[in-house]
Design an enzyme around this catalytic site. Structure first.
Site, short mmCIF file in Angstrom:
data_model
loop_
_atom_site.label_atom_id
_atom_site.label_comp_id
_atom_site.label_asym_id
_atom_site.label_seq_id
_atom_site.Cartn_x
_atom_site.Cartn_y
_atom_site.Cartn_z
N ARG A 13 0.81 -1.21 0.00
CA ARG A 13 0.00 0.00 0.00
C ARG A 13 0.85 1.27 0.00
O ARG A 13 0.69 2.15 -0.84
CB ARG A 13 -0.87 -0.04 1.26
CG ARG A 13 -1.79 1.09 1.44
CD ARG A 13 -2.62 0.80 2.67
NE ARG A 13 -3.27 -0.50 2.54
CZ ARG A 13 -4.59 -0.66 2.51
NH1 ARG A 13 -5.38 0.37 2.62
NH2 ARG A 13 -5.11 -1.85 2.41
N THR A 14 1.76 1.36 0.94
CA THR A 14 2.57 2.58 1.05
C THR A 14 3.46 2.74 -0.17
O THR A 14 3.63 3.84 -0.70
CB THR A 14 3.42 2.54 2.33
OG1 THR A 14 2.54 2.38 3.45
CG2 THR A 14 4.21 3.81 2.51
N LYS A 25 21.95 -10.04 1.20
CA LYS A 25 23.19 -10.79 1.13
C LYS A 25 24.22 -10.24 2.09
O LYS A 25 25.41 -10.42 1.92
CB LYS A 25 23.74 -10.76 -0.31
CG LYS A 25 22.84 -11.48 -1.30
CD LYS A 25 23.29 -11.23 -2.73
CE LYS A 25 22.22 -11.72 -3.71
NZ LYS A 25 22.31 -11.00 -4.98
N ARG A 62 11.59 2.41 3.82
CA ARG A 62 10.80 1.66 4.81
C ARG A 62 11.73 0.61 5.39
O ARG A 62 12.42 -0.08 4.63
CB ARG A 62 9.61 1.01 4.10
CG ARG A 62 9.00 -0.20 4.79
CD ARG A 62 8.21 0.15 6.03
NE ARG A 62 7.09 1.02 5.80
CZ ARG A 62 5.83 0.59 5.66
NH1 ARG A 62 5.54 -0.68 5.69
NH2 ARG A 62 4.86 1.47 5.48
N HIS A 96 5.78 7.05 11.04
CA HIS A 96 5.36 6.88 9.66
C HIS A 96 4.73 8.22 9.28
O HIS A 96 3.50 8.36 9.24
CB HIS A 96 4.33 5.74 9.59
CG HIS A 96 3.99 5.29 8.20
ND1 HIS A 96 4.42 5.96 7.08
CD2 HIS A 96 3.25 4.26 7.76
CE1 HIS A 96 3.95 5.34 6.00
NE2 HIS A 96 3.23 4.30 6.39
#
Lengths: 337, 184, 439
Positions: A60-61, A88, A110, A138
């Site tokens: 969504r974001t 990795k 994020r 957020h």
């Protein structure tokens, strides 16, 4: 590059002033109209490169940011942590240095750990936008929630807004608390103590242990998502009981003394924190939140993107404007009109 | 009036200029059938409204008008920075096949008009686009010329033209301002 | 044998004998030969004018991580003891969470041997309580003590099993050594990265509640009472722990405790901005905890200061707060931080601080030093308490740089450190950077 109005990065609402928050909301208004145009695109960020760096899945974001970026004509690249060098064993510092080396203008990040947006922002010259860091903030979600409340009620000051549910693990809750308090709302939090951070009252919020009390008190309920693994980790006994004790249901809303606005940052667990009939009902502004999300993110990108105040000042002084020094990221542009 | 400000058009002169511009718009568009007036934020919007009203009084028909904020189409975001408040963009109808007249207060480098042309293209494909300005102060940086001009003004370095309108500024006037500062 | 040394004209402070006056100190044959006014200098003696300085028994740090064997890239016994000497320490105790774990006599012997080779600050190994610090099977305390261990600890990890802690305490009585515990209830502390409180709530970081420490402090006290053994509580950090220790001492239970300079100086506010140099375990607590810890140290409820010197690679702390390792280095800042925070603030007298950093810890583990008494080993420090210096980690002798005090201006530093009559550190001109270590 440092924006004249918001600073270099958008890390959280805690460090924005009320005027800066209002500016973002006001700037978002015209961007709503852009999304209604036949051609939903303006050239404001033409030539800017933006990386959406997602160390955590979030459809969504990410999509909302991507639409915002594309509607501003920026060039965007999505990097998901899965399968990338990040998994990795590449360190965060290496990731930052690589982005820097690629001359990225902005990074939308994020990450599951709190503070990573700030970490990145302190190490690269690009603008950094926090799209959710751990349990910290957020900010664009907080801003879109504020915009939605303002749209619905015509104001924020003096409103009573209660965050319901898992405040402890919620970055959405923290951004909402700061934003609402700064714009003069009264803020409540409601949920079991197991899902409340210690010391939360010291931030200046009212504490409700029963959803009935919150419903009685509030103008707006912002219902937080309950991560299903909270049950396994022992924060609540069962989803069943959570719904019975804390669920936002039609029956509970019917007992409210005033008409409540219901918000949810999504994705919803229907039948856990929120009754489907509430989510789909007339109280709900949940889809308005989604619409506003794109406008708010466009506003943030736009406000962060431009403007080196020193160049603007130089342009103002010189008449006609003299040659301006070039920066690493771009040349000079014409005189202001 | 401070010694740094010289009146170019007073309220009555400005009114006369607008009346003449309204007539010229009508002639240029050959009537009102396809005419759409689009004012550029902020003072262009007010001027478009005045011209539309003058035409309506003359012709007895409603002239569609809209507003355009070109902020997001500027080419100087990098240097100037984001404009704190972006004005409303309101386009009255599909522009395809229309004769759009862009109305602005001052024509200078031409960059605003360039941005407006780009923006209008995203709203449809007008049959024709014309440019109507109250003041042409010269100094073009792009190959753009007005179709209708209220008054040309000779502006020297360190001077600026200010257009004041009743609706925003409380009075109607066009002034030449000595500042040594930038231009609008 | 090294030349005799006469330290002339300093303020001599020896808390072991309540001595505090201007005097000369004569060091001969590795021992304190005399302390008095107007001492004559033997032939060949090196006479040093230390007027304006403070002559005290060398500082003793009973809690350091020297990382050798296993992590020699971040610290070795040689580099760690060089740092210790620069910090005014004449003896340190090395915690056993090395790789492999110091859980047998050979491993203990290795540390003793490496320290002898380095020839700087004395190193006393602390053996592991359990084999591999796994918390299951007791290590061979007897053999480790025979090889030089002075205590046992699973530091870095708590002793989770109360049964194991009980048997460790009981078994340690045979050898008359304390069992040092890192008090942390693991299920409460799990996943935590800083103190649980308002700052953690704001930063969205998982907290470690004070109760996670206090539960184990109380358990250890109860087990010390049950067994009659000596339990030592490492790096106590909460006011609640202080209360529990005070009560236990009043009841005559054999409990001792230490506190770090950073827990005396900083609060959880240091974590603002996600500064990973403020990430340590136990975490930095609140102002009320700091005040209680300072008062407890002055009273003697907490016996001594210990640095918990914990070196990490230069880039390990360049990470998300959640991912960064716990711990900071402290040997080269310990005295200055304590002096600045406790003595300059007027809370402690200088003799009180020296007692807590030298006499008390030496006595606690029956180590050399802690006194300038007749014929005592000549472990001596000359302190320049008028020095003000800015902490520049690039000048540290330690191989690591992880300190939250970088850039802070502190008062007080070691001007001269003498171990067994031999000069192991001498600061260059006052305020100037210390010289590079000579091999």
């Amino acid at each position: 590059m440092k924006s004249a109005v918001l600073g270099k990065d958008l890390l959280g609402l805690e460090r924005l002033s009320p005027d800066q928050i209002r500016l973002v909301l006001d700037t978002a208004e015209p961007f709503k109209e852009v999304s209604e145009r036949p051609i939903k695109k303006v050239p404001a960020l033409r030539g800017k490169t933006i990386v959406n760096l997602f160390f955590e899945a979030s459809t969504r974001t990410r999509i909302s940011f991507e639409f915002a970026e594309k509607r501003l004509s920026a060039d965007t690249v999505n990097v998901a942590a899965t399968g990338s060098s990040v998994q990795k064993g590449e360190t965060l510092v290496d990731t930052a240095k690589n982005l820097e080396a690629m001359r990225i203008d902005m990074v939308v990040i994020r990450h599951p750990s709190s503070g990573v947006a700030e970490f990145l922002g302190n190490r690269i010259r690009s603008n950094v936008i926090n799209a959710g860091d751990g349990q910290h903030e957020h900010p664009t979600q907080g801003l879109l929630d504020l915009l939605t409340i303002r749209d619905k009620h015509g104001r924020i000051e003096g409103l009573k807004v209660c965050l319901v549910g898992d405040v402890l693990h919620s970055r959405v809750a923290r951004s909402n608390i700061w934003g609402l308090l700064k714009l003069g709302a009264e803020v409540g939090v409601c949920g079991p103590d197991t899902l409340m951070p210690r010391g939360i009252e010291e931030l200046g919020v009212c504490r409700f242990r029963r959803i009935e009390e919150a419903v009685e008190w509030a103008d707006v309920l912002n219902v937080l998502r309950l991560q299903l693994e909270r049950m396994e980790k022992g924060f609540i006994p069962s989803l069943r009981e959570y719904y019975r004790v804390f669920g936002v249901t039609v029956e509970r809303l019917e007992r409210a003394p005033r008409r409540l606005t219901i918000m949810h940052p999504g994705p919803m667990n229907r039948g856990v924190e929120i009754d489907s009939r509430v989510a789909d009902g007339s109280h709900s502004v949940i889809l308005d939140q989604v619409t506003n999300g794109v406008a708010v993110r466009m506003a943030v990108l736009y406000l962060l993107a431009g403007g080196r105040p020193e160049l603007a000042a130089a342009a103002k002084r010189a008449s006609p404007p003299g040659p301006l020094s070039t920066s690493w990221r771009g040349g000079t542009t014409g005189a202001p009109e | 009036m401070s010694p740094d400000r010289t009146t170019i058009l007073d309220a009555r002169a400005l009114s006369r200029a607008l009346q003449r511009m309204a007539v010229e718009v009508l002639e240029l568009a050959r009537g009102t059938d396809d005419l759409v007036l689009i004012g550029i934020q902020r003072r262009g919007v007010e001027l478009a409204e005045r011209i539309a009203k003058l035409i309506e009084k003359e012709e007895g028909v409603i002239v569609p008008r809209g507003a355009l904020d070109i902020t997001l189409y500027r080419d100087d975001l990098e240097t100037i920075g984001p404009k704190p408040v972006i004005g409303e963009t309101r386009i009255p109808a599909d522009l395809t096949g229309k004769h759009v007249v862009i109305v602005d207060d001052v024509l200078y480098t031409g960059r605003t008009v360039r941005a407006a042309l780009d923006e209008l293209a995203d709203f449809g494909r007008p049959k024709r686009i014309s440019l109507c300005v109250l003041v042409d102060r010269g100094g073009r940086e792009l190959p753009i010329q007005p179709d209708i001009v209220g008054t040309p003004v000779k502006v020297n370095g360190g001077e600026r033209v200010d257009v004041l309108v009743e609706e925003i500024d409380g009075r109607d006037e066009v002034e030449l301002v000595k500042t040594g500062g930038g231009s609008r | 044998m090294t030349r005799p040394i006469v330290l002339r004209g300093g303020r001599v402070i020896d808390p072991s004998r309540d001595f505090d006056q201007t005097a000369d100190v004569l060091i001969q044959d590795g021992r304190i030969a005399a302390v008095g006014v107007g001492l004559g200098a033997p032939d060949e003696a090196e006479v040093r004018d230390v007027r304006g300085g403070v002559v005290a028994p060398g500082l003793v740090d009973i809690h350091v991580h020297l990382r050798e064997p296993g992590n020699e890239d971040v610290e070795t016994i040689a580099s760690g003891t060089r740092a210790a000497a620069a910090g005014g320490f004449t003896a340190v105790c090395a915690m056993p969470n090395t790789d492999p774990v110091t859980d047998n006599q050979a491993a203990v012997g290795f540390i003793v041997r490496q320290a002898t080779l380095a020839g700087l600050t004395r190193v006393y190994p602390i053996g592991a309580i359990s084999v591999g610090q796994k918390g299951e099977q007791l290590s061979e305390f007897g053999e480790m003590v025979g090889a030089g261990a002075v205590a046992v600890s699973d530091d870095g990890k708590p002793v989770v099993s109360s049964h194991l802690m009980r048997t460790a305490l009981e078994y340690a009585r045979t050898f008359d050594i304390p069992v040092a515990d890192h008090c942390e209830e693991p299920t409460l502390a799990s996943g935590g990265v800083m103190h649980e409180g308002l700052v953690a709530a704001r930063l969205g970081l998982k907290g470690i509640p004070a109760a996670a420490e206090e539960i184990m402090v109380e358990r250890d006290i109860l087990l010390a009472q049950l067994t009659g053994a000596h339990v030592h509580l490492c790096h106590v950090s909460t006011r609640g722990s202080v209360d529990l220790i005070r009560r236990a001492k009043e009841q005559g239970i054999r409990v001792t405790a230490e506190v770090t300079p950073h827990h005396l100086a900083l609060t959880d506010g240091a974590c603002e901005g996600y500064d990973t140099h403020a990430k340590m375990n136990p975490p930095l607590r609140e102002a009320a905890d700091v005040a209680a810890l300072r008062a407890a140290l002055k009273e003697g409820v907490i016996d001594c200061v210990a640095s918990d010197h914990a070196p990490h690679a230069y880039d390990a702390k360049e990470a998300a707060f959640d991912d960064a390792p716990f711990g900071i280095i402290g040997l080269e800042t310990a005295f200055a931080v304590a002096y600045t925070e406790l003595v300059e603030s007027g809370l402690f007298t200088l003799p009180e601080l020296i007692a807590r950093m030298s006499t008390a810890p030496a006595k606690l583990l029956a180590l050399a030093g802690g006194t300038l008494g007749p014929a005592a080993p000549a472990d001596v420090v000359v302190l320049d308490v008028t020095a003000r210096w800015k902490v520049d980690p690039t000048l540290f002798f330690s191989k690591s740089r992880n300190t939250p005090f970088a850039g802070r201006t502190l008062a007080g530093r070691a001007a001269l450190t003498v171990v067994g009559g031999k000069v192991v550190h001498e600061a260059k001109a006052r305020g100037a950077p210390a010289p590079a270590p000579s091999p």
